[in-house]
Design an enzyme around this catalytic site. Structure first.
Site, PDB file in Angstrom:
ATOM      1  N   HIS A 145     -11.191  10.975  13.202  1.00 33.35           N
ATOM      2  CA  HIS A 145     -10.175  10.709  12.181  1.00 33.35           C
ATOM      3  C   HIS A 145     -10.501  11.486  10.904  1.00 33.35           C
ATOM      4  CE1 HIS A 145      -9.105   7.285  14.766  1.00 33.35           C
ATOM      5  NE2 HIS A 145      -7.930   7.336  14.163  1.00 33.35           N
ATOM      6  N   HIS A 146      -9.550  11.496   9.998  1.00 32.37           N
ATOM      7  CA  HIS A 146      -9.706  12.183   8.720  1.00 32.37           C
ATOM      8  C   HIS A 146     -10.907  11.639   7.935  1.00 32.37           C
ATOM      9  CE1 HIS A 146      -7.971   8.652   6.672  1.00 32.37           C
ATOM     10  NE2 HIS A 146      -7.122   8.620   7.675  1.00 32.37           N
ATOM     11  N   GLY A 196       0.819  -1.208   0.000  1.00 30.53           N
ATOM     12  CA  GLY A 196       0.000   0.000   0.000  1.00 30.53           C
ATOM     13  C   GLY A 196       0.851   1.256   0.000  1.00 30.53           C
ATOM     14  N   LYS A 199     -11.039   7.950   6.217  1.00 31.74           N
ATOM     15  CA  LYS A 199     -10.952   6.681   6.949  1.00 31.74           C
ATOM     16  C   LYS A 199     -12.211   5.863   6.723  1.00 31.74           C
ATOM     17  CE  LYS A 199      -9.983   4.664  11.497  1.00 31.74           C
ATOM     18  NZ  LYS A 199      -8.971   3.735  10.940  1.00 31.74           N
TER      19      LYS A 199
END
Length: 260
Positions: free
Chosen positions: A148-149, A9, A152
């Protein structure tokens, strides 16, 4: 002694962070990095290879450990390939279902698999603090909130689930507490339940807060990550620690405790 890592990744948020962190360390070198879209490379001086070539690369380059922050389906494929090659895996991917958890256990019978929902050292301290606080404040209501961003995918976060597990462990209840995800309409709190709330916004790298509240007082325990490089460094520490160990399941807490 330097450890050679393979990074999956590589074009993702964490893949890039791992490659950046590795490039600045003398105890880590990158054997290779793979991506579903290798045309985006190189990253931090590392050329990218197609993810479909992982098995051949593992055989040809013989890394000491594979570091994976991807998605469950891809992660299981990568860890299985690493286990077949006898290569340790460090897994930061979250959101596995029961079948995925079983597959990780099977892979760990062939090679070391170190999995953690969070590779921040501060989070390991937070989990210990949560257990101590819950044990010392019996009967207090518990709520867990994570942010979280906005990209996510899984909710609640793996770290939030680990915190709830820590609360359950500290309470030593006969059965796990009911987990209430958000509240809407008429929703009075039931005794012993744990509220879990997930927020997704902007570019937040990670924030977790535990609220313990009784009559007239409350205790808040909070961890904030200001840079995902913290998690990348932790994952590389884990790779250096787990490389060469016997097959089995390992946890990041063992890495942190071993450094004390």
């Amino acid at each position: 002694m330097s450890v050679d890592v393979a990074v999956t990744g590589a074009t993702g948020r964490m893949g890039r962070a791992v490659l950046d962190a590795a490039s600045a360390r003398e105890d880590v070198s990158v054997a290779f990095a793979v991506s579903r879209d290798p045309g985006d490379g190189p990253i931090a001086g590392t050329a990218l290879d197609p993810a479909d070539d992982l098995r051949e690369l593992l055989a040809d380059r013989s890394p000491d450990a594979l570091v994976d922050f991807t998605v469950p389906a891809s992660s299981l494929e990568y860890v299985d390939s690493a286990a077949d090659a006898g290569v340790a895996s460090v897994v930061g991917t979250t959101g596995f279902d029961a079948e995925g958890e079983r597959a990780l256990r099977v892979a760990a019978e062939r090679a070391p698999v170190l999995r953690a929902s969070n590779f921040g050292r501060g989070v390991q301290v937070l989990l210990s603090a949560v257990e101590a606080a819950v044990a010392g404040l019996p009967g207090y209501d518990a709520e867990v909130t994570e942010t979280h961003h906005n990209a996510k995918r899984d909710a609640p976060s793996g770290t939030a689930n680990a915190i709830v597990d820590a609360i359950d462990d500290a309470r030593e209840s006969a059965a796990p507490a009911e987990r209430v995800h958000g509240r809407e309409g008429e929703a009075p709190r039931e005794d012993g339940e744990i509220g879990v709330h997930a927020r997704r916004a902007g570019s937040v790298d990670g924030e977790h807060e535990v609220l313990l509240a009784g009559d007239g007082e409350e205790l808040r325990l909070t961890h904030r990550a200001g840079d995902r490089g913290v998690f990348a460094e932790g994952a590389l520490d884990a790779a250096a620690w787990v490389a060469g160990r016997e097959p089995g399941r390992y946890d990041f807490a063992e890495v942190v405790e071993g450094d004390r």
